[in-house]
Design a protein around this motif. Structure first.
Motif, short mmCIF file in Angstrom:
data_model
loop_
_atom_site.label_atom_id
_atom_site.label_comp_id
_atom_site.label_asym_id
_atom_site.label_seq_id
_atom_site.Cartn_x
_atom_site.Cartn_y
_atom_site.Cartn_z
N UNK A 79 -28.61 -18.82 -81.00
CA UNK A 79 -29.17 -17.69 -81.75
C UNK A 79 -29.68 -16.55 -80.87
N UNK A 80 -29.65 -16.74 -79.55
CA UNK A 80 -30.06 -15.64 -78.66
C UNK A 80 -29.46 -15.87 -77.28
N UNK A 81 -29.04 -14.77 -76.65
CA UNK A 81 -28.48 -14.80 -75.29
C UNK A 81 -29.25 -13.81 -74.44
N UNK A 82 -29.62 -14.20 -73.22
CA UNK A 82 -30.38 -13.28 -72.38
C UNK A 82 -30.09 -13.41 -70.91
N UNK A 83 -30.69 -12.49 -70.15
CA UNK A 83 -30.65 -12.49 -68.69
C UNK A 83 -32.09 -12.51 -68.22
N UNK A 84 -32.38 -13.30 -67.21
CA UNK A 84 -33.78 -13.35 -66.79
C UNK A 84 -33.99 -13.80 -65.36
N UNK A 85 -35.26 -13.80 -65.01
CA UNK A 85 -35.74 -14.34 -63.75
C UNK A 85 -36.96 -15.19 -64.07
N UNK A 86 -37.18 -16.19 -63.27
CA UNK A 86 -38.37 -17.03 -63.39
C UNK A 86 -38.60 -17.50 -64.83
N UNK A 87 -39.72 -17.12 -65.45
CA UNK A 87 -40.08 -17.67 -66.77
C UNK A 87 -39.68 -16.77 -67.94
N UNK A 88 -38.78 -15.85 -67.71
CA UNK A 88 -38.40 -14.90 -68.75
C UNK A 88 -38.04 -15.55 -70.10
N UNK A 89 -37.25 -16.64 -70.14
CA UNK A 89 -36.89 -17.19 -71.46
C UNK A 89 -38.10 -17.59 -72.30
N UNK A 90 -39.17 -18.01 -71.64
CA UNK A 90 -40.33 -18.51 -72.38
C UNK A 90 -41.16 -17.38 -72.98
N UNK A 91 -40.90 -16.14 -72.55
CA UNK A 91 -41.63 -15.01 -73.14
C UNK A 91 -41.34 -14.90 -74.63
N UNK A 92 -40.13 -15.30 -75.04
CA UNK A 92 -39.79 -15.26 -76.46
C UNK A 92 -40.66 -16.24 -77.25
N UNK A 93 -40.95 -17.37 -76.65
CA UNK A 93 -41.79 -18.37 -77.32
C UNK A 93 -43.23 -17.87 -77.42
N UNK A 94 -43.70 -17.24 -76.35
CA UNK A 94 -45.06 -16.69 -76.36
C UNK A 94 -45.20 -15.61 -77.42
N UNK A 129 -50.85 -13.10 -87.19
CA UNK A 129 -50.32 -12.73 -88.50
C UNK A 129 -49.46 -11.49 -88.46
N UNK A 130 -49.06 -11.08 -87.26
CA UNK A 130 -48.20 -9.90 -87.13
C UNK A 130 -46.80 -10.20 -87.67
N UNK A 131 -46.11 -9.19 -88.19
CA UNK A 131 -44.75 -9.41 -88.69
C UNK A 131 -43.84 -9.91 -87.56
N UNK A 132 -43.06 -10.92 -87.86
CA UNK A 132 -42.14 -11.47 -86.86
C UNK A 132 -40.76 -10.84 -87.03
N UNK A 133 -40.11 -10.55 -85.91
CA UNK A 133 -38.73 -10.08 -86.01
C UNK A 133 -37.81 -11.28 -86.26
N UNK A 134 -36.52 -11.02 -86.35
CA UNK A 134 -35.56 -12.06 -86.71
C UNK A 134 -35.59 -13.21 -85.70
N UNK A 135 -35.64 -12.88 -84.42
CA UNK A 135 -35.67 -13.91 -83.37
C UNK A 135 -36.95 -14.73 -83.44
N UNK A 136 -38.07 -14.05 -83.55
CA UNK A 136 -39.36 -14.75 -83.61
C UNK A 136 -39.45 -15.64 -84.84
N UNK A 137 -38.93 -15.16 -85.98
CA UNK A 137 -38.95 -15.97 -87.20
C UNK A 137 -38.07 -17.20 -87.06
N UNK A 138 -36.95 -17.05 -86.36
CA UNK A 138 -36.07 -18.21 -86.14
C UNK A 138 -36.80 -19.26 -85.31
N UNK A 139 -37.52 -18.82 -84.30
CA UNK A 139 -38.29 -19.74 -83.46
C UNK A 139 -39.38 -20.43 -84.29
N UNK A 140 -40.08 -19.66 -85.11
CA UNK A 140 -41.14 -20.23 -85.95
C UNK A 140 -40.57 -21.23 -86.95
N UNK A 141 -39.41 -20.94 -87.50
CA UNK A 141 -38.77 -21.85 -88.45
C UNK A 141 -38.37 -23.16 -87.77
N UNK A 142 -37.90 -23.06 -86.53
CA UNK A 142 -37.53 -24.26 -85.77
C UNK A 142 -38.78 -25.12 -85.54
#
Length: 200
Positions: A85-100, A109-122
């Motif tokens: 559901x997501x593809x990225x390029x990163x260094x070090x801990x970049x992938x985990x920024x999406x989880x944070x 309670x901020x509105x979640x974008x599509x990616x963030x909502x997918x993570x929350x649903x998982x």
């Protein structure tokens, strides 16, 4: 079942074409980045500390490495592609920024974008997001180029990414179909990295 995927990947997923072996294309790409023209200044420099990552929905992948004995190579690839559901390029801990970011949305309670909502649903389903790191130890422009190939092979409409990637080097001069074929090949390679490393 595989409607909506772009032509090169759809032809593979439907069994019309075999999974491509585009090692020569990958070699051409790597050779250019390993031997750049003189006086070439690359975005983010030439330190080999970048990688690509793929975020996977384990509700779809169903712990794919544990299933391989009962699946054909094509069926493995189908499951793998559908779980991305997501593809990225990163260094070090970049992938985990999406989880944070997803945690922050949940807490504030901020509105979640599509990616963030997918993570929350998982998370709500009792699972964790699988972050697959692949093509490690490369310079940033190669990672950006690989990311662009992966994105163009799958198509943004099948992902939670919001923009296409950027091509550098010799690949930037290739036609769309050639870039997508390389992307399908890289996706197949990424699947085998997942199978070798496991989802845990």
């Amino acid at each position: 079942c595989f409607q909506g995927y772009l032509y090169e990947l759809a032809q593979v997923l439907t069994g019309s074409f075999p999974i491509p072996n585009e090692l020569d294309l990958e070699t051409d790409m790597c050779h250019y980045f390993d031997n750049p023209p003189t006086k070439c200044t690359w975005r983010e420099g030439i330190t080999k500390e970048s990688f690509n990552y793929i975020l996977i929905d384990p509700r779809i992948s169903q712990n794919l490495p544990s299933l391989i004995a009962d699946l054909s190579e094509l069926d493995r690839f189908r499951i793998f592609i559908e779980s991305i559901f997501y593809v990225g390029k990163g260094k070090r801990s970049r992938p985990y920024s999406h989880l944070y970011e997803a945690i922050s949305c949940e807490r504030t309670g901020s509105p979640a974008n599509h990616k963030q909502q997918r993570i929350l649903d998982i998370w709500s389903s009792g699972h964790g997001v699988v972050s697959l790191h692949c093509f490690q130890g490369i310079i940033a422009v190669e990672a950006f180029t690989r990311e662009a190939c992966l994105l163009d092979a799958i198509g943004l409409h099948k992902l939670t990414n919001t923009k296409r990637g950027e091509y550098y080097g010799v690949v930037s001069e290739w036609g769309v179909s050639k870039k997508r074929r390389l992307g399908v090949f890289l996706l197949h390679r990424a699947m085998h990295i997942l199978i070798a490393e496991g989802e845990e």
